[in-house]
Design a protein around this motif. Structure first.
Motif, mmCIF file in Angstrom:
data_model
loop_
_atom_site.group_PDB
_atom_site.id
_atom_site.type_symbol
_atom_site.label_atom_id
_atom_site.label_comp_id
_atom_site.label_asym_id
_atom_site.label_seq_id
_atom_site.Cartn_x
_atom_site.Cartn_y
_atom_site.Cartn_z
ATOM 1 N N GLY A 47 0.814 -1.213 0.000
ATOM 2 C CA GLY A 47 0.000 0.000 0.000
ATOM 3 C C GLY A 47 0.845 1.259 0.000
ATOM 4 N N LEU A 48 0.178 2.393 -0.195
ATOM 5 C CA LEU A 48 0.796 3.704 -0.163
ATOM 6 C C LEU A 48 0.064 4.550 0.869
ATOM 7 N N VAL A 65 -4.020 3.796 0.069
ATOM 8 C CA VAL A 65 -4.482 3.053 -1.103
ATOM 9 C C VAL A 65 -3.655 1.781 -1.283
ATOM 10 N N PRO A 66 -4.286 0.700 -1.717
ATOM 11 C CA PRO A 66 -3.542 -0.521 -2.018
ATOM 12 C C PRO A 66 -2.592 -0.289 -3.187
ATOM 13 N N ASP A 67 -1.487 -1.028 -3.210
ATOM 14 C CA ASP A 67 -0.525 -0.885 -4.296
ATOM 15 C C ASP A 67 0.292 -2.170 -4.399
ATOM 16 N N THR A 68 0.639 -2.524 -5.598
ATOM 17 C CA THR A 68 1.487 -3.683 -5.832
ATOM 18 C C THR A 68 2.770 -3.221 -6.493
ATOM 19 N N ALA A 69 3.846 -3.215 -5.733
ATOM 20 C CA ALA A 69 5.147 -2.770 -6.232
ATOM 21 C C ALA A 69 6.093 -3.967 -6.333
ATOM 22 N N PRO A 70 7.107 -3.882 -7.184
ATOM 23 C CA PRO A 70 8.047 -5.003 -7.318
ATOM 24 C C PRO A 70 8.979 -5.164 -6.129
ATOM 25 N N ASN A 71 9.176 -4.087 -5.356
ATOM 26 C CA ASN A 71 10.035 -4.160 -4.173
ATOM 27 C C ASN A 71 9.764 -2.936 -3.298
#
Length: 216
Positions: A47-48, A65-71
């Protein structure tokens, strides 16, 4: 005003040594303070988080807010990009801004960018190193930095970062996205000492718009 028992962002910023290195005392006084954090989980449910206050502790906005980051590194850059976008929608261009983040290299890169604007040789003395996948977000961050009158980043302890719980439990804190902003943005800020400012418009870039504008 700031919630009783909780340090204001201004206090956290002022207690950090980062903004004060090689800068006169007047640069410590900001109109707005924005704290950001990004969380990364291998399962994809990161998330952010963003918290924005005026210097008297009045809350301007909170975002989770939800978030999908690589790292984790990329998530921190995404969070700051989002936070500065949210602030830019609420602040006049002559605002002085204090940024609070718990990521060493990101704080250093932000301050290097600010110093390089005044002294181009500074970038050569300290070249910017970016984590892979954050390049587009860094371009957005740089554009936002250039849009404010002054900006300085403070590196704070992650345990004290008020954006941390928002980033780590975005579903639990989703209600903060619908809270009405509590202050009204003036047409412009005094170059000397005008404090309260913000907006009565609670809108902020939704995740889809944000990711589409500056995806990795």
């Amino acid at each position: 005003m700031a919630v009783h028992g909780r340090q204001s962002l201004r206090d956290l910023f002022d207690e950090s040594p980062t903004p004060h290195i090689a800068h006169p005392p007047r640069t410590h006084h900001r109109h707005f303070y924005v704290a950001t954090d990004g969380s990364y989980r291998p399962t994809g449910d990161g998330g952010l988080g963003v918290v924005i206050e005026t210097r008297d502790g009045t809350r301007v906005a909170r975002v989770a807010v939800p978030d999908t980051a690589p790292n984790n590194n990329v998530s921190e850059y995404r969070a700051l990009h989002l936070g500065l976008d949210v602030l830019a929608a609420r602040a006049p261009p002559n605002a002085r801004v204090g940024v609070l983040i718990d990521h060493d290299s990101l704080a250093a890169n932000v301050n290097t960018e600010v110093l390089a604007a005044a002294d181009p040789d500074w970038r050569q003395r300290r070249p910017t190193s970016l984590p892979a996948g954050s390049e587009n977000h860094w371009r957005g961050i740089r554009a936002r930095i250039a849009g404010f009158a002054e900006l300085r980043a403070a590196r704070i302890d992650g345990r004290e970062n008020p954006a941390h719980p928002l980033a780590n439990a975005p579903d639990e804190y989703a209600h903060v996205n619908h809270q009405k902003d509590r202050c009204v943005m003036p047409s412009q800020l005094s170059a000397v000492e005008q404090s309260e400012s913000g907006s009565d418009d609670p809108q902020f870039p939704p995740p889809s718009r944000f990711e589409g504008r500056a995806s990795d």
